[in-house]
Scaffold this active site. Structure first.
Site, PDB file in Angstrom:
ATOM      1  N   LYS A 282       0.839  -1.202   0.000  1.00 10.88           N
ATOM      2  CA  LYS A 282       0.000   0.000   0.000  1.00 10.88           C
ATOM      3  C   LYS A 282       0.877   1.255   0.000  1.00 10.88           C
ATOM      4  O   LYS A 282       1.999   1.211   0.480  1.00 10.88           O
ATOM      5  CB  LYS A 282      -0.873   0.032   1.263  1.00 10.88           C
ATOM      6  CG  LYS A 282      -2.016  -0.941   1.287  1.00 10.88           C
ATOM      7  CD  LYS A 282      -2.826  -0.785   2.566  1.00 10.88           C
ATOM      8  CE  LYS A 282      -3.977  -1.764   2.608  1.00 10.88           C
ATOM      9  NZ  LYS A 282      -4.978  -1.570   1.539  1.00 10.88           N
ATOM     10  N   ARG A 356     -10.592 -11.274   1.874  1.00 10.13           N
ATOM     11  CA  ARG A 356     -11.456 -12.319   1.327  1.00 10.13           C
ATOM     12  C   ARG A 356     -10.798 -13.696   1.423  1.00 10.13           C
ATOM     13  O   ARG A 356     -11.484 -14.715   1.524  1.00 10.13           O
ATOM     14  CB  ARG A 356     -11.817 -11.969  -0.126  1.00 10.13           C
ATOM     15  CG  ARG A 356     -10.643 -11.873  -1.045  1.00 10.13           C
ATOM     16  CD  ARG A 356     -10.957 -11.131  -2.329  1.00 10.13           C
ATOM     17  NE  ARG A 356     -11.025  -9.679  -2.139  1.00 10.13           N
ATOM     18  CZ  ARG A 356     -11.382  -8.810  -3.095  1.00 10.13           C
ATOM     19  NH1 ARG A 356     -11.710  -9.248  -4.310  1.00 10.13           N
ATOM     20  NH2 ARG A 356     -11.408  -7.528  -2.849  1.00 10.13           N
TER      21      ARG A 356
HETATM   22  N1  BES Z   1      -8.325  -3.571   4.261  1.00  7.52           N
HETATM   23  C1  BES Z   1      -8.361  -3.194   2.889  1.00  7.52           C
HETATM   24  C2  BES Z   1      -9.608  -2.388   2.544  1.00  7.52           C
HETATM   25  C3  BES Z   1      -9.620  -0.966   3.021  1.00  7.52           C
HETATM   26  C4  BES Z   1      -8.787  -0.020   2.452  1.00  7.52           C
HETATM   27  C5  BES Z   1     -10.510  -0.580   3.979  1.00  7.52           C
HETATM   28  C6  BES Z   1      -8.845   1.279   2.875  1.00  7.52           C
HETATM   29  C7  BES Z   1     -10.588   0.734   4.394  1.00  7.52           C
HETATM   30  C8  BES Z   1      -9.734   1.669   3.837  1.00  7.52           C
HETATM   31  C9  BES Z   1      -8.364  -4.426   2.011  1.00  7.52           C
HETATM   32  O1  BES Z   1      -7.596  -5.475   2.461  1.00  7.52           O
HETATM   33  C10 BES Z   1      -7.829  -4.025   0.684  1.00  7.52           C
HETATM   34  O2  BES Z   1      -6.685  -3.669   0.639  1.00  7.52           O
HETATM   35  N2  BES Z   1      -8.646  -4.074  -0.337  1.00  7.52           N
HETATM   36  C11 BES Z   1      -8.252  -3.685  -1.644  1.00  7.52           C
HETATM   37  C12 BES Z   1      -8.797  -4.699  -2.624  1.00  7.52           C
HETATM   38  C13 BES Z   1      -8.300  -4.514  -4.025  1.00  7.52           C
HETATM   39  C14 BES Z   1      -6.829  -4.832  -4.079  1.00  7.52           C
HETATM   40  C15 BES Z   1      -9.082  -5.423  -4.931  1.00  7.52           C
HETATM   41  C16 BES Z   1      -8.825  -2.298  -1.926  1.00  7.52           C
HETATM   42  O3  BES Z   1      -9.969  -2.033  -1.537  1.00  7.52           O
HETATM   43  O4  BES Z   1      -8.115  -1.487  -2.488  1.00  7.52           O
HETATM   44 MN    MN Z   2      -5.591  -5.317   1.877  1.00  5.03          MN
END
Ligand code: BES
Ligand code: MN
Ligand code: ZN
Length: 500
Positions: A282, A356
């Site tokens: 990230k 997931r």
């Molecule tokens: N925990 C995150 C989702 C998230 C991000 C929640 C920011 C709240 C704020 C999750 O694990 C994630 O990183 N999801 C990705 C999925 C994508 C790679 C398909 C996302 O939402 O960017």
């Molecule tokens: Mn994630």
């Protein structure tokens, strides 16, 4: 916190602080009228200055008022509507809670039963008043110097009920107090777990906290480590954890308040104690907030706590897959394929779509309990924040009845959710050229395709999923976990308990 109901109390009896509501248009509620009368018109005179407009959420603490028994009078504005809306009530209640905390009051007498609230009985309004007030008392200051902490905190709330009330009514009010207290205690615990930084809140630590809570309440538990996961074939969960030095845990609690052998409601919560994204790292901005990626797990554990405190006649199981998601030489790489406990193989296109994966194995594990229904909650997708913002959680599921129960629980608790579709067509986006499934479905409908992924592992039971990415915590000046969706879950469970 002690909450007690007092009937037939006169406002001339001594107390530390009396709380009454004021309306914007100069209309006085019954208790405000009484205060004005006893004080020889003090209140009307004060209101006539216009400093205090009684807009919803405005609060004013007054001292030295003649004729009443209270040392302090705390006015809370409730706006101008004939009937206070639920939203304004929450706003006023939270502001009142913050004012009480700021003034370091340790005991209050609430005379708010005379405020009419739209769509709510007096007792149901009382629940919201109490929850708002208790919410204002929440602090997470255990990592600060003791000198910076407040000297006094709220210890007792007395609720003044008008004389006319019947015994049945009194009972209803008592239940609303018990419900508010159980919800607040549970969401405060969930907030404490979530606010704890990632260097303390690891999967092992989270499991220890769950065990301590369970032991204190006689709740059965099992904690699985990597060896047991290997044995069960949980390679999706293990695959996420393999980039971390912290071992994963599968935390399982069984609250047995229902009939022996009655099918349990299973709550599954995402317990990512820190989500750096893995090899699909990230960006640095706000990455600290990814300590909150275990809020779903905390809510599942907290809901069990509340169910036990309320002695709900249900069997409830909580399952929390807990792991970190970090980049490392051993971490899962984009393109890696892992086999799930259910047997489906998954091509991991983006290691940041890890929630997931760990949920899939936990949802498969849920099958062994022959559940009545399974509800999972997860801070699953950033897309959900774009779709619904920070006000509303998303609900998706494979059973219409279950989804509508959750929507209703969201309304009654004011911890609201909204349904998104789980149409079959979206499944297309999860096709992989090399495995049974891909773990990402592209940019469009990110919250839906994440739920579609989960749906492949929940075909054998009634299931609903709550995406709480937007509601589980706040950023900015008031950074912190919110405790959502604990109120929704507790209302859902309580409603189920009543139906039995
Ligand atoms: N925990 C995150 C989702 C998230 C991000 C929640 C920011 C709240 C704020 C999750 O694990 C994630 O990183 N999801 C990705 C999925 C994508 C790679 C398909 C996302 O939402 O960017
Ligand atoms: Mn994630
Ligand atoms: Zn995550």
């Amino acid at each position: 916190m002690e909450i007690c109901i007092e009937q037939n109390r006169t406002l001339s009896e001594p107390c530390a602080c009396l709380v009454v509501a004021c309306q914007e248009n100069g209309q006085l509620t019954a208790s405000a009228e009484k205060v004005d009368e006893l004080s020889g018109g003090f209140l009307r005179r004060f209101l006539s200055y216009g400093d205090f407009t009684a807009e919803a959420g405005q609060c004013q603490l007054l001292y030295g008022i003649p004729g009443i028994g209270a040392e302090r009078l705390l006015l809370v504005g409730v706006g101008s509507e004939k009937k206070l809306s639920e939203g304004k009530l929450q706003k006023a209640a939270r502001a009142l809670g913050r004012e009480i905390a700021r003034s370091e009051l340790s005991e209050i007498h609430l005379a708010l039963a005379d405020v009419a609230v739209a769509h709510r009985s007096g007792a149901a309004a009382n629940e919201l008043w109490l929850r708002g007030i208790l919410d204002g008392q929440y602090r997470f200051d255990q990592h600060r110097q003791p000198a910076k902490r407040p000297r006094r905190s709220l210890r007792k709330i007395n609720i003044l009920l008008p004389e006319s009330g019947s015994e049945g009514e009194r009972q209803e009010w008592q239940q609303s107090c018990d419900l508010a207290l159980a919800i607040s205690r549970a969401s405060d615990w969930a907030r404490d777990l979530a606010n704890q930084p990632g260097n303390i809140c690891t999967p092992t630590w989270l499991a220890d906290q769950a065990v301590a809570m369970a032991q204190a309440r006689g709740i059965a538990y099992e904690i699985l480590g990597p060896a047991e996961m290997e044995e069960l074939g949980m390679h999706l969960l293990l695959g996420v954890a393999q980039g971390s030095r912290q071992e994963p845990r599968l935390i399982v609690l069984h609250y047995r308040g229902g009939a022996e052998g009655a099918a349990p409601i299973v709550l599954v919560g995402k317990g990512l104690t820190f989500d750096a994204g893995g090899i699909s790292l990230k960006p640095a901005d706000k990455m600290d907030e990814m300590k909150y990626d275990m809020c779903g797990g905390a809510a599942a554990l907290a809901a069990i706590q509340a169910a036990a405190d309320l002695a709900l006649p249900l069997n409830i199981t909580a399952i929390v897959p807990a792991s970190e998601n970090l980049p490392d030489g051993k971490a899962t790489k984009p393109g890696d394929i892992h086999r799930s406990m259910a047997g489906l193989t998954v091509e991991i296109i983006n290691t940041d779509a890890e929630g997931r994966l760990i949920l899939a194995d936990a949802l498969t594990y849920a099958k062994r309990f022959n559940p009545e229904a399974v509800i999972d909650m997860a801070t699953l997708t950033g897309a959900c924040v774009i779709a619904l913002g920070h006000q509303t959680a998303a609900v998706l599921g494979n059973h219409e009845g279950l989804v509508s129960e959750l929507l209703q629980a969201g309304r009654s608790s004011q911890d609201r959710a909204w349904e998104l579709p789980l149409f079959e067509e979206y499944q297309e986006q999860l096709k992989s050229p090399f495995a049974d499934l891909s773990n990402v479905g592209g940019r469009p409908a990110g919250t839906i395709t994440a739920a579609c992924f989960l749906s492949r592992f929940t075909e054998d039971y009634r299931w609903a999923h709550l995406d709480i990415a937007g509601v589980a915590w706040q950023s900015g000046d008031n950074k912190g976990a919110t405790g959502r969706p604990v109120p929704l879950l507790v209302h859902f469970l309580q409603h189920r308990a009543k139906a039995h």
